[in-house]
Write a protein that holds these residues in place. Structure first.
Motif, PDB file in Angstrom:
ATOM      1  N   TYR A 238      -3.954   6.742   5.554  1.00  0.00           N
ATOM      2  CA  TYR A 238      -4.685   5.805   4.697  1.00  0.00           C
ATOM      3  C   TYR A 238      -4.337   4.367   5.060  1.00  0.00           C
ATOM      4  O   TYR A 238      -5.219   3.521   5.185  1.00  0.00           O
ATOM      5  CB  TYR A 238      -4.316   6.090   3.243  1.00  0.00           C
ATOM      6  CG  TYR A 238      -5.154   5.340   2.259  1.00  0.00           C
ATOM      7  CD1 TYR A 238      -6.330   5.880   1.782  1.00  0.00           C
ATOM      8  CD2 TYR A 238      -4.793   4.065   1.817  1.00  0.00           C
ATOM      9  CE1 TYR A 238      -7.117   5.199   0.897  1.00  0.00           C
ATOM     10  CE2 TYR A 238      -5.569   3.370   0.934  1.00  0.00           C
ATOM     11  CZ  TYR A 238      -6.732   3.949   0.470  1.00  0.00           C
ATOM     12  OH  TYR A 238      -7.519   3.256  -0.406  1.00  0.00           O
TER      13      TYR A 238
ATOM     14  N   ALA B 241       0.838  -1.199   0.000  1.00  0.00           N
ATOM     15  CA  ALA B 241       0.000   0.000   0.000  1.00  0.00           C
ATOM     16  C   ALA B 241       0.872   1.247   0.000  1.00  0.00           C
ATOM     17  O   ALA B 241       0.592   2.219  -0.705  1.00  0.00           O
ATOM     18  CB  ALA B 241      -0.902   0.007   1.224  1.00  0.00           C
ATOM     19  N   LYS B 242       1.979   1.190   0.767  1.00  0.00           N
ATOM     20  CA  LYS B 242       2.869   2.354   0.798  1.00  0.00           C
ATOM     21  C   LYS B 242       3.518   2.560  -0.557  1.00  0.00           C
ATOM     22  O   LYS B 242       3.690   3.685  -1.014  1.00  0.00           O
ATOM     23  CB  LYS B 242       3.935   2.148   1.862  1.00  0.00           C
ATOM     24  CG  LYS B 242       3.465   2.519   3.239  1.00  0.00           C
ATOM     25  CD  LYS B 242       4.664   2.526   4.150  1.00  0.00           C
ATOM     26  CE  LYS B 242       4.239   2.544   5.593  1.00  0.00           C
ATOM     27  NZ  LYS B 242       5.369   2.147   6.440  1.00  0.00           N
TER      28      LYS B 242
ATOM     29  N   SER C 267       2.233   1.974  -3.274  1.00  0.00           N
ATOM     30  CA  SER C 267       1.279   2.576  -4.207  1.00  0.00           C
ATOM     31  C   SER C 267       1.020   4.028  -3.863  1.00  0.00           C
ATOM     32  O   SER C 267       0.124   4.638  -4.399  1.00  0.00           O
ATOM     33  CB  SER C 267      -0.052   1.849  -4.210  1.00  0.00           C
ATOM     34  OG  SER C 267       0.067   0.545  -3.813  1.00  0.00           O
ATOM     35  N   GLY C 268       1.793   4.567  -2.921  1.00  0.00           N
ATOM     36  CA  GLY C 268       1.684   5.985  -2.625  1.00  0.00           C
ATOM     37  C   GLY C 268       0.696   6.332  -1.547  1.00  0.00           C
ATOM     38  O   GLY C 268       0.266   7.471  -1.449  1.00  0.00           O
ATOM     39  N   ALA C 269       0.291   5.346  -0.729  1.00  0.00           N
ATOM     40  CA  ALA C 269      -0.685   5.628   0.319  1.00  0.00           C
ATOM     41  C   ALA C 269      -0.026   6.380   1.463  1.00  0.00           C
ATOM     42  O   ALA C 269       1.123   6.132   1.797  1.00  0.00           O
ATOM     43  CB  ALA C 269      -1.285   4.338   0.831  1.00  0.00           C
ATOM     44  N   SER C 270      -0.778   7.304   2.048  1.00  0.00           N
ATOM     45  CA  SER C 270      -0.256   8.029   3.202  1.00  0.00           C
ATOM     46  C   SER C 270      -0.419   7.161   4.449  1.00  0.00           C
ATOM     47  O   SER C 270      -1.129   6.169   4.429  1.00  0.00           O
ATOM     48  CB  SER C 270      -1.018   9.330   3.385  1.00  0.00           C
ATOM     49  OG  SER C 270      -2.381   9.059   3.571  1.00  0.00           O
TER      50      SER C 270
END
Lengths: 340, 490
Positions: free
Chosen positions: B392, B383-384, B386-389
């Motif tokens: 998120y 998830a990280k 993929s650019g998740a904060s």
């Protein structure tokens, strides 16, 4: 056109027992549409190199030196670029970006395919939603219905029936999970894809299918990929360029064919001798004696010298420099002397 | 089956050791006789077996009918039309209520200013509730909005209730509101089945059915749920199923045993034990639910924060948790519970807060452990990547995975909270103005109930405490089975 350039990257893990030099002075140039294979034993720094490229190194790891050049200026607004230039920082070096700016790049322009068999998909969300969330993160204003169509499209592209998008990860087979992860990496049309041992936990037949699909996708989208694996057969299947890593350094780099057929570095030779060939003559497999070095205090000079069959006195004293050979380079004293 | 047959069967089952053979044989014979007389001869066994089979058959039939009907689109169509009709009925009831009851009060200027304001509020809320019907019209034409229909119906109910509470000059007039509420409930059910369940969430419905199947296959879960439902119903019905108020004093009958007038007798002041019991049951359950869930919610927040951020934040939070954890819980609770008395009195919410203060580290530590292991899983990295904060990742990946553990812990925690509340109240550290199960026991103790043989003062609260904690424990075990498939019996 060089898309991603890793220049003299140094990533160290500052542990209590000492500094682990996991990646020490590594340089890779990735051209548009090129697939680079990064091979080596476990713990030689392959994954660390690529996590560094995405700036996802976790504590206690730290990138202590080098540059990672990638043109992400299209994702930054003018003010942000000005700010960087005022500080005399290169906006193309992503090590200079802030975490928030970096997040815009991750999954959007550089994405990563993880090893899918184990835990790479969240068991509580539907697979399709997990792929969709990449879109939700990077295009917050997009129309959900249209986004879902794109998810179904990409599912078909990677070779999963789109009706499975509503399934939970445990309802999919290992190969399908891997394909779903590929879909996740590709949905926002990234320029660089880093694949971290994408087929390691799959059986050989599924491996072949997934690799084939990956290769086709790479060709259709003209993707630039870095493929990490410890399985040379996987690399020979899909890559054009091969980099062999040993103890945090790249020891040999060149076009796949050259490295395979006319390998120069003793480690590369040993590595190739250690796995069987189906086509070639039958031969006894040779193992590489000894164990990988402790990266907290790596051997002086050439890091391979304690295990090297062709060790010379100079090997333990001087670090070999990269000697250019046909389209690539090798870091070994054997060839430095030849040149002199 | 005859008497000898049964005896033989039991003999075959067990091989007795020699010295006890005769005794055991004797016991077996008595058991067999008793079984024969009370279980088989009376036909009770047959009757119950028959009832069981019949009940199962009926359930099967209903389920099959349900499956059959839901395959037919016309049925769904009819259901949808009924939904809309019921909705319209609910709204017209509201309008009727407004026009005939609420508005006249306002327009005719009857009563004081206060009454007028109340009536005005009543009108406003009724109209607001009625306005939600516009949404139905939208939802019928726009497919994406349909899944929100039940939610809107619930909002409508809240609006009606708010109208009722805010302005109710004379309750006899509001028959229409009652009907509106009833129609609304029917609408929710219909809307759910005809618009939501069929479109999109059939899968989640089956998931729910699977989980509930596991839950109901577990006998303890069933028993626990039944006990809890009975207790909650008793507490909720409270005043309406007794003749007395909790603080009524029947001074003519002091220390009376159970009788026609007082089902569970009276105490020293003539309080009716049954009424007091119902009153305290509500408070005890309330404390349990509030304290239990708050405790785990706080624990989860701290545990997840500490695990996710790590570093010095983790160190500080966990050392702090350790400090609370090593202190013996009971003395700490006494200490904290005596503090509010400096201010004057103690309220039940303070007991809940004290419970939370003392027991949050337990859940925080458990959740932290779980979150730490989850944090290392690949899907978090994925998830990280993929650019998740961080926010998120926490809310959409970490928390849903912690949730099952949280749920089991909440139930366990509720059970514990009820016990501790009773304990503190028994020791006189509870809210003296509100009844509670512990307070009842304390009162019994003060009146020397044990020595004087006033059993009706001791047993009801004791049994109530036992039953509440037991039901929570049983439900917790059944939940464990849903959450952890390895515990399931096959």
């Amino acid at each position: 056109m060089t898309l991603l350039e890793i220049k003299n990257l140094k990533t160290y893990y500052d542990t209590r027992a000492g500094v682990v030099k996991a990646v020490d002075d590594v340089s890779i140039k990735l051209q548009k549409g090129e697939v680079i294979g990064l091979a080596g034993e476990s713990g030689c720094g392959k994954t660390t190199t690529n996590l560094s490229a995405m700036r996802m190194i976790q504590n206690p790891g730290k990138i202590v030196g080098g540059e990672i050049l990638f043109d992400a200026t299209s994702l930054l607004n003018g003010q942000e670029i000005e700010e960087l230039e005022e500080l005399q920082l290169n906006p193309r070096n992503i090590l200079n970006l802030k975490e928030e700016q970096m997040r815009r790049i991750r999954g959007n322009q550089i994405s990563m395919i993880f090893q899918g068999a184990m835990n790479a998909l969240n068991p509580v969300h539907r697979v399709g939603n997990q792929v969709h969330e990449v879109l939700k993160i990077h295009e917050p204003d997009h129309d959900p219905a249209e986004g879902w169509e794109r998810v179904l499209d990409i599912f078909e592209t990677v070779g999963i029936d789109s009706s499975r998008a509503r399934d939970y990860p445990h309802q999919l087979s290992g190969g399908m999970k891997q394909r779903a992860l590929i879909a996740m990496a590709l949905i926002s049309h990234p320029e660089v894809v880093i694949a971290d041992e994408p087929v390691t936990a799959l059986d050989v037949i599924v491996q072949a299918q997934v690799l084939k699909a990956t290769k086709e996708l790479q060709k259709t989208f003209n993707l630039s990929m870095i493929m990490i694996t410890h399985d040379l057969s996987v690399i020979s299947e899909i890559c054009e360029t091969l980099a062999i890593m040993y103890a945090g350094k790249i020891v040999e780099y060149g076009p796949l064919r050259n490295v395979f057929k006319e390998s120069l570095h003793p480690y590369t030779k040993a590595l190739i001798n250690a796995f069987p060939s189906i086509i070639g003559p039958k031969k006894e497999l040779e193992d590489i004696g000894g164990a990988p070095p402790d990266l907290r205090n790596p051997p002086t000079g050439c890091r391979f010298h304690p295990r090297c069959p062709k060790v010379m006195p100079i090997c333990s004293k001087k670090v070999p420099i990269n000697t250019p050979v046909k389209d690539g380079y090798v870091a070994c004293h054997l060839y430095q002397e030849d040149r002199k | 089956m005859t008497y000898t047959d049964i005896t033989k069967k039991h003999e075959k089952k067990k091989r007795f050791s020699k010295p006890r053979e005769k005794v055991n044989l004797f016991i077996t014979k008595i058991r067999a006789t008793l079984l024969l007389i009370f279980w088989e001869k009376t036909g009770l066994k047959k009757a119950i077996n028959w009832l069981k089979i019949w009940f199962k058959k009926v359930l099967d039939k209903i389920y099959q009918l349900y499956l059959y009907l839901f395959k037919i689109n016309s049925f769904v169509f009819v259901l949808r039309i009924l939904t809309v009709l019921f909705w319209l009925a609910a709204v017209s009831m509201l309008l009727l209520d407004t026009i005939t009851v609420a508005l006249p009060i306002y327009t005719d200027s009857l009563g004081t200013d206060e009454v007028l304001i109340k009536a005005l509020l009543w009108v406003i809320f009724d109209l607001l509730a009625a306005a939600t019907v516009l949404y139905v019209i939208v939802a019928i034409f726009v497919e994406e909005e349909r899944s929100r229909l039940p939610t809107i119906a619930i909002v409508q109910i809240f609006l009606i209730l708010a109208g009722l509470l805010l302005g109710l000059p004379n309750s006899e007039d509001s028959v229409y509101v009652g009907f509106a509420l009833l129609f609304n409930f029917i609408t929710i059910v219909f809307a759910y089945f005809s618009f939501v369940a069929l479109d999109d969430q059939v899968k989640s419905l089956t998931q729910f059915r699977k989980s509930s199947k596991v839950f109901f296959r577990n006998r303890m879960g069933k028993i626990g749920l039944v006990i809890l439902v009975v207790l909650v119903t008793l507490a909720a019905l409270g005043p309406s199923i007794t003749r007395y108020e909790a603080d009524d004093m029947d001074l003519a009958n002091i220390h009376e045993g159970p009788s026609d007038i007082h089902i569970l007798g009276t105490d020293k002041f003539g309080h009716d034990t049954w009424t007091v019991l119902l009153d305290s049951l509500g408070i005890s359950l309330l404390v349990g639910v509030v304290a239990g869930s708050l405790c785990v919610l706080l624990g989860t927040t701290i545990g997840v924060t500490s695990a996710y951020i790590g570093g010095w934040v983790d160190t500080i939070l966990m050392r702090f948790a350790d400090i609370v954890l090593v202190m013996p819980p009971l003395p700490l609770m006494f200490l904290l519970a005596s503090l509010p008395f400096l201010l004057g009195t103690i309220h039940w919410s303070m007991i809940a807060i004290i419970y939370v203060i003392v027991f949050w580290p337990v859940s925080a530590k458990l959740i932290r452990g779980q979150a730490l292991s989850l944090k290392q899983r690949t899907f978090i990295h994925s998830a990280k990547a993929s650019g998740a904060s961080n926010r998120y990742v926490i809310f959409s990946h970490l928390l849903p995975n912690v949730f099952p553990l949280m749920l089991t812990m909440i139930i366990t925690s509720m059970r514990q909270a009820i016990l501790y509340e009773a304990f503190l109240a028994y020791l006189g550290l509870g809210d003296p103005l509100n009844n509670s199960l512990g307070l009842m026991l304390q009162a019994a103790q003060n009146q020397f109930a044990l020595a004087s043989g006033y059993w009706w003062l001791i047993f009801p609260p004791a049994i109530a405490i036992a039953l509440t904690t037991l039901s929570f424990a049983f439900i917790g075990m059944a939940f464990d089975e849903i959450v952890n498939p390895r515990l399931r019996k096959r």
